[in-house]
Design a protein around this motif. Structure first.
Motif, mmCIF file in Angstrom:
data_model
loop_
_atom_site.group_PDB
_atom_site.id
_atom_site.type_symbol
_atom_site.label_atom_id
_atom_site.label_comp_id
_atom_site.label_asym_id
_atom_site.label_seq_id
_atom_site.Cartn_x
_atom_site.Cartn_y
_atom_site.Cartn_z
ATOM 1 N N ASN A 146 0.831 -1.210 0.000
ATOM 2 C CA ASN A 146 0.000 0.000 0.000
ATOM 3 C C ASN A 146 0.863 1.256 0.000
ATOM 4 O O ASN A 146 0.580 2.223 -0.722
ATOM 5 N N ARG A 147 1.919 1.252 0.779
ATOM 6 C CA ARG A 147 2.760 2.448 0.925
ATOM 7 C C ARG A 147 3.473 2.803 -0.359
ATOM 8 O O ARG A 147 3.548 3.987 -0.736
ATOM 9 N N VAL A 148 4.018 1.785 -1.050
ATOM 10 C CA VAL A 148 4.853 2.072 -2.214
ATOM 11 C C VAL A 148 4.064 2.101 -3.523
ATOM 12 O O VAL A 148 4.613 2.402 -4.570
ATOM 13 N N ASP A 167 -9.856 -6.730 3.568
ATOM 14 C CA ASP A 167 -10.133 -5.984 4.802
ATOM 15 C C ASP A 167 -8.897 -5.241 5.302
ATOM 16 O O ASP A 167 -8.998 -4.111 5.790
ATOM 17 N N LEU A 168 -7.725 -5.861 5.175
ATOM 18 C CA LEU A 168 -6.496 -5.278 5.714
ATOM 19 C C LEU A 168 -5.940 -4.149 4.845
ATOM 20 O O LEU A 168 -5.297 -3.229 5.352
ATOM 21 N N SER A 169 -6.155 -4.225 3.544
ATOM 22 C CA SER A 169 -5.547 -3.259 2.629
ATOM 23 C C SER A 169 -6.241 -1.908 2.719
ATOM 24 O O SER A 169 -7.467 -1.816 2.730
ATOM 25 N N SER A 170 -5.432 -0.857 2.748
ATOM 26 C CA SER A 170 -5.984 0.496 2.718
ATOM 27 C C SER A 170 -6.298 0.952 1.296
ATOM 28 O O SER A 170 -6.880 2.009 1.099
ATOM 29 N N ARG A 171 -5.918 0.143 0.329
ATOM 30 C CA ARG A 171 -6.159 0.458 -1.075
ATOM 31 C C ARG A 171 -7.002 -0.650 -1.711
ATOM 32 O O ARG A 171 -6.966 -1.799 -1.270
#
Length: 329
Positions: A146-148, A167-171
């Protein structure tokens, strides 16, 4: 059909890459294609695959160009070249090192699956009898992807693992090449529960043309395929649907065996085939050459989709998804 040239994006291919094939892609009107860089290769072996593609980009720069951001897709369109998105069908390129997520993204790896059929260090594959969900390492990798700005792909992962990743991914994440299990109950296909969860978080599914994932296998008609898309659009909304053909043209048998077996088994694993059907399945009569994607476009029109909806399914939904997914936070 509109005279305006549609954006056509294929969400997954692994064909034999040479000038003749790239020319056929251009003739087919393809805007961009997500290609499989690696299956089971280690980090070091993945670097060699990058080197091979760098050579392709040099040799065939009149036909193809690398995609590193969504802006590059627009550049590919204006320069009349095919945009190539490099992806991994497994998490093997990062070995067991969290820092390699960013390293691989910097090299040009845009999409990565968390598992390929089997249990990985990150998630369970769809062929495992027990689905343990996302591992401790997997949670860290999801955060880092998600960050990169590396897109998470759950095409070959099991149900619990897929739902937990969503569920875990912010994207938003994708299932780049699979079909609804309601249409055909292959292990690789996805339940309505998964499809709803995926699209509630703004994700996308690319419909697969691989015969083992289709109703009636190689005898699946274009009408059957379009009907499957229509049923799914009614369930999750048309804006979440694309094409991920899983096309593997002109590849020898040993490539199929590498996909299925890697280095993990001493005995032959047939995937969704069998000892009596161990080779490549017979291709669909309406999707085996440069007319395939436009056949789908026309089939969708004939099935009752309007021009805007056909353009969404054939490419713009992928484009919009990639625009959001490839930007680093």
């Amino acid at each position: 059909m509109s005279n305006e040239k549609p954006i056509i994006i294929d969400g997954l291919q692994y064909c034999r890459w040479d000038r003749a094939y790239f020319e056929s892609l251009k003739n087919s009107g393809i805007t961009a294609v997500h290609i499989t860089l690696v299956y089971h290769e280690t980090a070091r072996e993945t670097l060699t695959r990058f080197a091979q593609w760098n050579h392709y980009f040099e040799l065939y720069q009149d036909l193809i160009m690398p995609i590193r951001s969504s802006k590059d897709i627009i550049l590919a369109i204006t320069s009349e070249r095919i945009g190539i998105l490099l992806g991994a069908q497994n998490c093997s390129p990062i070995d067991d090192e969290i820092g390699l997520v960013e390293v691989m993204r910097q090299q040009g790896l845009l999409i990565m699956q968390l598992s390929y059929n089997n249990q990985s260090l990150l998630a369970s594959g769809c062929y495992e009898q027990h689905d343990g969900g996302i591992t401790r390492f997997g949670r860290q990798v999801i955060t880092e992807m998600n960050r990169v700005g590396m897109i998470i792909d759950m095409s070959h992962s099991a149900e619990r693992s897929t739902l937990e990743a969503i569920d875990l991914s912010s994207r938003p994440l994708c299932i780049s090449h699979a079909n609804p299990s309601a249409a055909h109950s292959a292990l690789r296909n996805k339940s309505a529960t998964v499809l709803r969860a995926l699209t509630q978080r703004d994700g996308l599914i690319g419909f697969s043309l691989y015969p083992f994932h289709l109703p009636n296998s190689s005898q699946c008609t274009l009408t059957d395929f379009c009907h499957m898309i229509a049923d799914t659009a009614a369930l999750i909304g048309i804006e979440h649907i694309g094409i991920g053909s899983d096309l593997c043209l002109n590849q020898p048998q040993h490539v199929l065996e590498w996909m299925r077996n890697g280095r993990w088994s001493k005995t032959i694993d047939y995937g969704e085939g069998s000892s009596n059907n161990a080779g490549w399945p017979e291709p669909l009569s309406w999707f085996k050459n440069s007319t395939g994607m436009m056949n789908i476009y026309q089939g969708l029109l004939d099935h009752g989709f309007n021009l805007h909806e056909c353009n969404q399914i054939i490419g713009t939904n992928w484009l919009n998804f990639l625009k959001k997914g490839l930007i680093a936070t």
